[in-house]
Design a protein around this motif. Structure first.
Motif, PDB file in Angstrom:
ATOM      1  N   PHE A 211      38.627  39.217  34.752  1.00 23.56           N
ATOM      2  CA  PHE A 211      39.016  39.046  36.155  1.00 23.56           C
ATOM      3  C   PHE A 211      38.030  39.737  37.081  1.00 23.56           C
ATOM      4  CE2 PHE A 211      41.129  40.816  39.899  1.00 23.56           C
ATOM      5  CZ  PHE A 211      41.630  39.668  40.492  1.00 23.56           C
ATOM      6  N   THR A 212      37.665  40.968  36.747  1.00 28.68           N
ATOM      7  CA  THR A 212      36.745  41.734  37.597  1.00 28.68           C
ATOM      8  C   THR A 212      35.394  41.044  37.705  1.00 28.68           C
ATOM      9  OG1 THR A 212      37.854  43.787  36.935  1.00 28.68           O
ATOM     10  CG2 THR A 212      35.682  43.986  37.945  1.00 28.68           C
ATOM     11  N   VAL A 213      34.875  40.573  36.555  1.00 31.75           N
ATOM     12  CA  VAL A 213      33.555  39.933  36.551  1.00 31.75           C
ATOM     13  C   VAL A 213      33.582  38.617  37.327  1.00 31.75           C
ATOM     14  CG1 VAL A 213      31.802  38.867  35.086  1.00 31.75           C
ATOM     15  CG2 VAL A 213      32.841  41.034  34.411  1.00 31.75           C
ATOM     16  N   ILE A 214      34.592  37.776  37.072  1.00 34.43           N
ATOM     17  CA  ILE A 214      34.655  36.463  37.718  1.00 34.43           C
ATOM     18  C   ILE A 214      34.822  36.602  39.226  1.00 34.43           C
ATOM     19  CG2 ILE A 214      36.072  34.383  37.984  1.00 34.43           C
ATOM     20  CD1 ILE A 214      36.571  34.465  34.974  1.00 34.43           C
ATOM     21  N   GLU A 215      35.748  37.458  39.646  1.00 32.90           N
ATOM     22  CA  GLU A 215      36.013  37.572  41.080  1.00 32.90           C
ATOM     23  C   GLU A 215      34.867  38.269  41.809  1.00 32.90           C
ATOM     24  OE1 GLU A 215      38.486  35.986  42.581  1.00 32.90           O
ATOM     25  OE2 GLU A 215      38.805  35.195  40.574  1.00 32.90           O
ATOM     26  N   THR A 216      34.184  39.191  41.144  1.00 31.38           N
ATOM     27  CA  THR A 216      32.998  39.793  41.746  1.00 31.38           C
ATOM     28  C   THR A 216      31.915  38.743  41.953  1.00 31.38           C
ATOM     29  OG1 THR A 216      33.471  41.932  40.735  1.00 31.38           O
ATOM     30  CG2 THR A 216      31.218  41.566  41.476  1.00 31.38           C
ATOM     31  N   GLY A 217      31.757  37.862  40.955  1.00 35.28           N
ATOM     32  CA  GLY A 217      30.782  36.785  41.085  1.00 35.28           C
ATOM     33  C   GLY A 217      31.127  35.824  42.205  1.00 35.28           C
ATOM     34  N   ARG A 218      32.404  35.619  42.439  1.00 36.35           N
ATOM     35  CA  ARG A 218      32.816  34.719  43.524  1.00 36.35           C
ATOM     36  C   ARG A 218      32.359  35.258  44.888  1.00 36.35           C
ATOM     37  NH1 ARG A 218      37.531  31.672  44.117  1.00 36.35           N
ATOM     38  NH2 ARG A 218      38.548  32.764  42.404  1.00 36.35           N
ATOM     39  N   LEU A 219      32.498  36.565  45.068  1.00 32.35           N
ATOM     40  CA  LEU A 219      32.160  37.175  46.362  1.00 32.35           C
ATOM     41  C   LEU A 219      30.702  37.571  46.460  1.00 32.35           C
ATOM     42  CD1 LEU A 219      35.335  39.409  46.875  1.00 32.35           C
ATOM     43  CD2 LEU A 219      34.873  37.126  47.780  1.00 32.35           C
ATOM     44  N   GLY A 220      30.000  37.584  45.305  1.00 32.85           N
ATOM     45  CA  GLY A 220      28.582  37.906  45.319  1.00 32.85           C
ATOM     46  C   GLY A 220      28.291  39.356  45.619  1.00 32.85           C
ATOM     47  N   ALA A 221      29.261  40.233  45.432  1.00 27.99           N
ATOM     48  CA  ALA A 221      29.061  41.649  45.699  1.00 27.99           C
ATOM     49  C   ALA A 221      30.094  42.431  44.891  1.00 27.99           C
ATOM     50  CB  ALA A 221      29.209  41.942  47.191  1.00 27.99           C
ATOM     51  N   TRP A 222      30.049  43.736  45.023  1.00 23.70           N
ATOM     52  CA  TRP A 222      31.018  44.590  44.332  1.00 23.70           C
ATOM     53  C   TRP A 222      31.928  45.224  45.393  1.00 23.70           C
ATOM     54  CZ3 TRP A 222      32.968  45.396  39.703  1.00 23.70           C
ATOM     55  CH2 TRP A 222      33.700  46.573  39.467  1.00 23.70           C
ATOM     56  N   PRO A 223      32.972  44.513  45.824  1.00 28.33           N
ATOM     57  CA  PRO A 223      33.835  45.059  46.867  1.00 28.33           C
ATOM     58  C   PRO A 223      34.719  46.176  46.312  1.00 28.33           C
ATOM     59  CG  PRO A 223      34.676  42.956  46.083  1.00 28.33           C
ATOM     60  CD  PRO A 223      33.378  43.176  45.380  1.00 28.33           C
ATOM     61  N   PRO A 224      35.084  47.132  47.136  1.00 29.90           N
ATOM     62  CA  PRO A 224      35.917  48.251  46.676  1.00 29.90           C
ATOM     63  C   PRO A 224      37.245  47.817  46.073  1.00 29.90           C
ATOM     64  CG  PRO A 224      34.974  48.731  48.834  1.00 29.90           C
ATOM     65  CD  PRO A 224      34.653  47.298  48.528  1.00 29.90           C
ATOM     66  N   VAL A 225      37.761  46.636  46.489  1.00 31.91           N
ATOM     67  CA  VAL A 225      39.059  46.198  45.999  1.00 31.91           C
ATOM     68  C   VAL A 225      39.044  46.000  44.482  1.00 31.91           C
ATOM     69  CG1 VAL A 225      38.596  43.731  46.314  1.00 31.91           C
ATOM     70  CG2 VAL A 225      40.949  44.576  46.419  1.00 31.91           C
ATOM     71  N   PHE A 226      37.859  45.742  43.910  1.00 28.60           N
ATOM     72  CA  PHE A 226      37.783  45.509  42.475  1.00 28.60           C
ATOM     73  C   PHE A 226      37.612  46.793  41.671  1.00 28.60           C
ATOM     74  CE2 PHE A 226      36.298  41.070  43.638  1.00 28.60           C
ATOM     75  CZ  PHE A 226      37.565  40.537  43.439  1.00 28.60           C
ATOM     76  N   LEU A 227      37.586  47.931  42.365  1.00 28.75           N
ATOM     77  CA  LEU A 227      37.585  49.193  41.634  1.00 28.75           C
ATOM     78  C   LEU A 227      38.894  49.367  40.861  1.00 28.75           C
ATOM     79  CD1 LEU A 227      36.009  51.621  44.267  1.00 28.75           C
ATOM     80  CD2 LEU A 227      34.954  50.751  42.169  1.00 28.75           C
ATOM     81  N   LEU A 228      39.988  48.863  41.417  1.00 27.56           N
ATOM     82  CA  LEU A 228      41.284  49.008  40.752  1.00 27.56           C
ATOM     83  C   LEU A 228      41.353  48.242  39.434  1.00 27.56           C
ATOM     84  CD1 LEU A 228      44.152  50.062  40.631  1.00 27.56           C
ATOM     85  CD2 LEU A 228      44.870  48.151  42.099  1.00 27.56           C
ATOM     86  N   PRO A 229      41.078  46.908  39.423  1.00 29.48           N
ATOM     87  CA  PRO A 229      41.127  46.225  38.119  1.00 29.48           C
ATOM     88  C   PRO A 229      40.088  46.749  37.138  1.00 29.48           C
ATOM     89  CG  PRO A 229      40.279  44.757  39.830  1.00 29.48           C
ATOM     90  CD  PRO A 229      40.837  45.958  40.525  1.00 29.48           C
ATOM     91  N   ALA A 230      38.920  47.192  37.641  1.00 31.95           N
ATOM     92  CA  ALA A 230      37.918  47.754  36.740  1.00 31.95           C
ATOM     93  C   ALA A 230      38.437  49.046  36.118  1.00 31.95           C
ATOM     94  CB  ALA A 230      36.613  48.007  37.495  1.00 31.95           C
ATOM     95  N   ALA A 231      39.088  49.896  36.925  1.00 36.10           N
ATOM     96  CA  ALA A 231      39.645  51.143  36.409  1.00 36.10           C
ATOM     97  C   ALA A 231      40.789  50.864  35.435  1.00 36.10           C
ATOM     98  CB  ALA A 231      40.133  52.014  37.570  1.00 36.10           C
ATOM     99  N   LEU A 232      41.602  49.867  35.759  1.00 39.50           N
ATOM    100  CA  LEU A 232      42.701  49.502  34.851  1.00 39.50           C
ATOM    101  C   LEU A 232      42.164  48.963  33.528  1.00 39.50           C
ATOM    102  CD1 LEU A 232      45.203  47.793  37.335  1.00 39.50           C
ATOM    103  CD2 LEU A 232      45.461  50.010  36.196  1.00 39.50           C
ATOM    104  N   ALA A 233      41.075  48.197  33.584  1.00 36.92           N
ATOM    105  CA  ALA A 233      40.461  47.680  32.353  1.00 36.92           C
ATOM    106  C   ALA A 233      39.970  48.826  31.477  1.00 36.92           C
ATOM    107  CB  ALA A 233      39.304  46.746  32.698  1.00 36.92           C
ATOM    108  N   LEU A 234      39.315  49.807  32.114  1.00 37.06           N
ATOM    109  CA  LEU A 234      38.832  50.965  31.365  1.00 37.06           C
ATOM    110  C   LEU A 234      39.990  51.747  30.760  1.00 37.06           C
ATOM    111  CD1 LEU A 234      36.479  52.796  30.520  1.00 37.06           C
ATOM    112  CD2 LEU A 234      36.724  53.984  32.709  1.00 37.06           C
TER     113      LEU A 234
END
Length: 460
Positions: A211-234
């Motif tokens: 989810f983090t990789v796909i949605e980051t690719g959609r926006l073409g950047a690393w928005p802060p909102v994706f820190l949460l799913p990335a942290a949850l994945a870890l």
């Protein structure tokens, strides 16, 4: 009895074939699915493939444990029924996200039935010679599902529409369920605790990463909102490892990965499918959206990629048995790197010829690598642990495929902007090539530490 054994084997192969067919048959249908559901962004369409592979990868080992506990025939039948009903839901899906949800359920059914089909075959052929022949035939059927997917998918999409890539599963599932009920004798259940927590954590970690990789690719950047799913994945990944280390009957015995050949083969298996599954979706989209080819033309155009995957594994397995798996792995990885190199010269107006060399080299590399990584893992498999080791290898390949589709699709971007999409394909080729170079280095290190004569894996 003379009839039941080959008939049972044929039924198991048919069921396994249709499950693996659904890994590749969807690729050529993605543009048509997008038009039919009103979705154009590749990040959304990626989930049609990713949802299936995600649940298949995350629950495959758990499906094997369920079959051991409750009986192979019972779980096999349950898996096929789930798979068949989910196929109907896919065909009738009114929108993209309904389709994605149905594909996730379909992958769950596949994860239940796939280990059970192999277990039935292993029980069927107990003599060494019969076992070897059965495994070889099984591998051939597995390989044939790869080229059949794009060709059959393209034909069905062009003649009948994309829902028929799912409708075709239904009569096959009915026949397989009937054949299973008539032919397969139930195995003796083995009461053992089920690691539900491990299965949930492992699947959640994989889903959150995708989810983090796909949605980051959609926006073409690393928005802060994706820190949460990335942290949850870890967090889910760490919890999964800690849980598995302390379970008496874990879904993934971490002790297996302490054996260097198994650990290396698992990493390389994931890396192999990372690049291959990711590039298949890029080829399919380039041929149809950028190149203007029809679905059947695109399916046939992908044959140079898949034919070597059918023709080379038997030769590669014999070479690995004589010279050891590592040299064959290295040869396959070198070919994979060479196959991605021509993509760096791809342009939006390039013809089909610009893809042929790259596809052929990628297919040849994967054809050599596939049996070699299994052979390497089996050199370190514990007694009576060949089945679990093989299942771990299969799970790693599916997990790598999920991440490859997510990552390379995100890097390539939106095909509605052909120039930017092709530039993204260049970047994706560099990433995949780097993954294979890393895998080659890892294989070299392993070879230097384990140099010596190769012992063929014990056949049960």
């Amino acid at each position: 009895m003379g009839f039941r054994k080959p008939a049972t084997f044929a039924v198991m192969c048919t069921g396994m074939f249709v499950v693996l067919l659904d890994v590749t048959i969807v690729n050529v249908a993605l543009p048509s699915i997008g038009r039919g559901t009103g979705v154009t962004h590749v990040a959304d369409l990626q989930w049609v493939i990713g949802a299936y592979q995600l649940t298949l990868a995350g629950l495959l080992l758990f499906g094997g444990a369920l079959a051991e506990r409750y009986g192979h025939r019972r779980i096999l039948t349950t898996g096929f029924v789930i798979f068949g009903l989910a196929s109907v839901a896919c065909a009738l899906a009114p929108g993209l996200w309904t389709l994605v949800a149905a594909r996730a359920v379909q992958g769950t059914g596949a994860a239940l039935l796939l280990p059970a089909t192999l277990a039935v075959v292993i029980r069927l052929y107990t003599r060494r010679e019969e076992h070897a022949r059965a495994v070889c035939a099984w591998a051939v059927v597995t390989s044939l599902s790869l080229p059949a997917g794009p060709v059959l998918g393209g034909l069905l999409v062009e003649l009948l529409g994309w829902p028929w890539i799912f409708w075709i599963n239904v009569p096959v599932v009915v026949l397989v369920v009937a054949g299973t009920a008539y032919l397969v004798v139930e195995s003796a259940p083995e009461p053992r605790p089920l690691d539900v927590t491990g299965a949930v954590l492992g699947t959640a970690a994989l889903a959150l990463v995708a989810f983090t990789v796909i949605e980051t690719g959609r926006l073409g950047a690393w928005p802060p909102v994706f820190l949460l799913p990335a942290a949850l994945a870890l967090a889910a990944g760490i919890a999964f490892v800690l849980t598995e280390r302390h379970r008496a009957h874990p879904v993934l015995p971490v002790s297996l990965l302490s054996r260097r050949p198994i650990a290396v083969s698992t990493i390389v298996a994931a890396g192999m499918n990372f690049g291959i599954n990711g590039v298949i979706i890029l080829f399919s989209i380039f041929l149809q959206v950028v190149g203007g080819h029809t679905p059947i033309e695109s399916g046939l155009a992908l044959l140079p990629l898949f034919v070597p995957l059918v023709l080379l594994p038997a030769h590669a397995a014999r070479t690995a048995a004589r010279r050891g798996p590592e040299p064959v792995m290295l040869a396959g990885l070198v070919l994979l790197v060479a196959g991605f190199a021509p993509l760096l010269a791809l342009r939006a107006d390039s013809g089909y010829g610009a893809l042929v060399v790259g596809m052929t080299l990628i297919g040849a590399g994967a054809g050599l690598l596939t049996p070699a990584i299994v052979a390497l893992a089996m050199t370190a498999a514990p007694p009576a642990g060949e089945g679990l080791t093989s299942a771990l290898n299969t799970s790693a390949r599916q997990a790598g495929g999920v991440l490859g589709v997510a990552a390379l699709g995100a890097i390539a971007g939106d095909p509605a902007r052909p120039a930017a999409f092709v530039s993204g394909v260049h970047d994706a080729a560099i990433v995949a090539g780097a993954v294979y170079l890393g895998a080659a280095l890892l294989t070299l290190v392993t070879r230097s530490e384990t140099a010596g004569p190769f012992t063929a894996p014990r056949l049960r």
